[in-house]
Design a protein around this motif. Structure first.
Motif, PDB file in Angstrom:
ATOM      1  N   THR A  20      33.248  18.475 -10.797  1.00 34.16           N
ATOM      2  CA  THR A  20      32.220  19.224 -11.502  1.00 34.16           C
ATOM      3  C   THR A  20      32.130  20.652 -10.970  1.00 34.16           C
ATOM      4  O   THR A  20      32.490  20.934  -9.827  1.00 34.16           O
ATOM      5  CB  THR A  20      30.852  18.536 -11.349  1.00 34.16           C
ATOM      6  N   GLY A  62      18.012  21.847 -10.669  1.00 34.08           N
ATOM      7  CA  GLY A  62      18.622  20.853 -11.537  1.00 34.08           C
ATOM      8  C   GLY A  62      20.047  20.537 -11.152  1.00 34.08           C
ATOM      9  O   GLY A  62      20.421  20.569  -9.981  1.00 34.08           O
ATOM     10  N   THR A  63      20.861  20.263 -12.150  1.00 32.85           N
ATOM     11  CA  THR A  63      22.222  19.816 -11.891  1.00 32.85           C
ATOM     12  C   THR A  63      23.132  20.934 -11.386  1.00 32.85           C
ATOM     13  O   THR A  63      24.246  20.659 -10.968  1.00 32.85           O
ATOM     14  CB  THR A  63      22.848  19.167 -13.133  1.00 32.85           C
ATOM     15  N   ASP A  66      22.321  19.874  -7.743  1.00 35.50           N
ATOM     16  CA  ASP A  66      22.407  18.442  -7.443  1.00 35.50           C
ATOM     17  C   ASP A  66      23.000  17.726  -8.649  1.00 35.50           C
ATOM     18  O   ASP A  66      22.288  17.411  -9.601  1.00 35.50           O
ATOM     19  CB  ASP A  66      21.016  17.895  -7.123  1.00 35.50           C
ATOM     20  N   ALA A  68      23.923  14.818  -9.140  1.00 37.40           N
ATOM     21  CA  ALA A  68      23.452  13.461  -9.379  1.00 37.40           C
ATOM     22  C   ALA A  68      22.072  13.441 -10.032  1.00 37.40           C
ATOM     23  O   ALA A  68      21.613  12.392 -10.471  1.00 37.40           O
ATOM     24  CB  ALA A  68      23.406  12.677  -8.065  1.00 37.40           C
ATOM     25  N   ALA A  69      21.427  14.595 -10.112  1.00 35.09           N
ATOM     26  CA  ALA A  69      20.076  14.655 -10.673  1.00 35.09           C
ATOM     27  C   ALA A  69      20.100  14.339 -12.162  1.00 35.09           C
ATOM     28  O   ALA A  69      20.950  14.828 -12.894  1.00 35.09           O
ATOM     29  CB  ALA A  69      19.464  16.030 -10.432  1.00 35.09           C
ATOM     30  N   GLN A  70      19.143  13.530 -12.584  1.00 32.33           N
ATOM     31  CA  GLN A  70      18.993  13.259 -14.007  1.00 32.33           C
ATOM     32  C   GLN A  70      17.839  14.115 -14.517  1.00 32.33           C
ATOM     33  O   GLN A  70      17.336  14.979 -13.809  1.00 32.33           O
ATOM     34  CB  GLN A  70      18.782  11.777 -14.220  1.00 32.33           C
ATOM     35  N   VAL A  71      17.424  13.897 -15.738  1.00 31.53           N
ATOM     36  CA  VAL A  71      16.449  14.769 -16.380  1.00 31.53           C
ATOM     37  C   VAL A  71      15.160  14.897 -15.566  1.00 31.53           C
ATOM     38  O   VAL A  71      14.668  16.005 -15.332  1.00 31.53           O
ATOM     39  CB  VAL A  71      16.132  14.289 -17.816  1.00 31.53           C
ATOM     40  N   GLY A  72      14.605  13.788 -15.106  1.00 36.80           N
ATOM     41  CA  GLY A  72      13.344  13.845 -14.366  1.00 36.80           C
ATOM     42  C   GLY A  72      13.449  14.646 -13.081  1.00 36.80           C
ATOM     43  O   GLY A  72      12.609  15.506 -12.795  1.00 36.80           O
ATOM     44  N   ALA A  73      14.500  14.377 -12.313  1.00 39.81           N
ATOM     45  CA  ALA A  73      14.688  15.103 -11.048  1.00 39.81           C
ATOM     46  C   ALA A  73      14.980  16.572 -11.300  1.00 39.81           C
ATOM     47  O   ALA A  73      14.510  17.448 -10.565  1.00 39.81           O
ATOM     48  CB  ALA A  73      15.816  14.462 -10.247  1.00 39.81           C
ATOM     49  N   SER A  74      15.742  16.870 -12.340  1.00 34.83           N
ATOM     50  CA  SER A  74      16.031  18.272 -12.670  1.00 34.83           C
ATOM     51  C   SER A  74      14.760  19.012 -13.077  1.00 34.83           C
ATOM     52  O   SER A  74      14.532  20.151 -12.664  1.00 34.83           O
ATOM     53  CB  SER A  74      17.070  18.354 -13.795  1.00 34.83           C
TER      54      SER A  74
END
Length: 108
Positions: A20, A62-63, A66, A68-74
């Motif tokens: 990535t 966000g991504t 990170d 590995a972050a998904q929508v909530g964490a981002s």
């Protein structure tokens, strides 16, 4: 699966490793520093607490920091970065008001 030489290998399961890279389009000449992820998994924006970067006033979240972050964490990372950006002028205004109330000369 079809191999590069044209041979077909029957498989029920196939795992593929990806690499990535944080997207930098739209950043103009800002160029926030990137750092390598472990095991050659890619590159992300280097950042500190609340998305701080080496560039004053530039935050990342966000991504891009990170993968590995998904929508909530981002979304949470963006909210944290935004709250810190908002806190800077609020703290400066508070300091200026306290200085004025005490009759002190403002600090540069």
């Amino acid at each position: 699966m079809r191999l590069a030489d044209g041979q077909v290998a029957a498989r029920r399961v196939l795992a593929v490793a990806t690499r990535t890279q944080a997207r930098t389009e739209g950043l103009g000449g800002l160029k926030p520093p990137l750092e390598n992820l472990p095991d050659d998994m890619g590159r992300r924006f280097a950042s500190g607490m609340a998305g701080t970067t080496e560039i004053p006033g530039v935050r990342v979240a966000g991504t891009t920091t990170d993968f590995a972050a998904q929508v909530g964490a981002s979304a949470a990372a963006g909210a944290l970065a935004g709250s810190h950006v908002n806190a800077l002028p609020a703290a400066a205004d508070t300091d200026a008001a306290l200085t004025a109330a005490r009759g002190e000369a403002p600090t540069p």
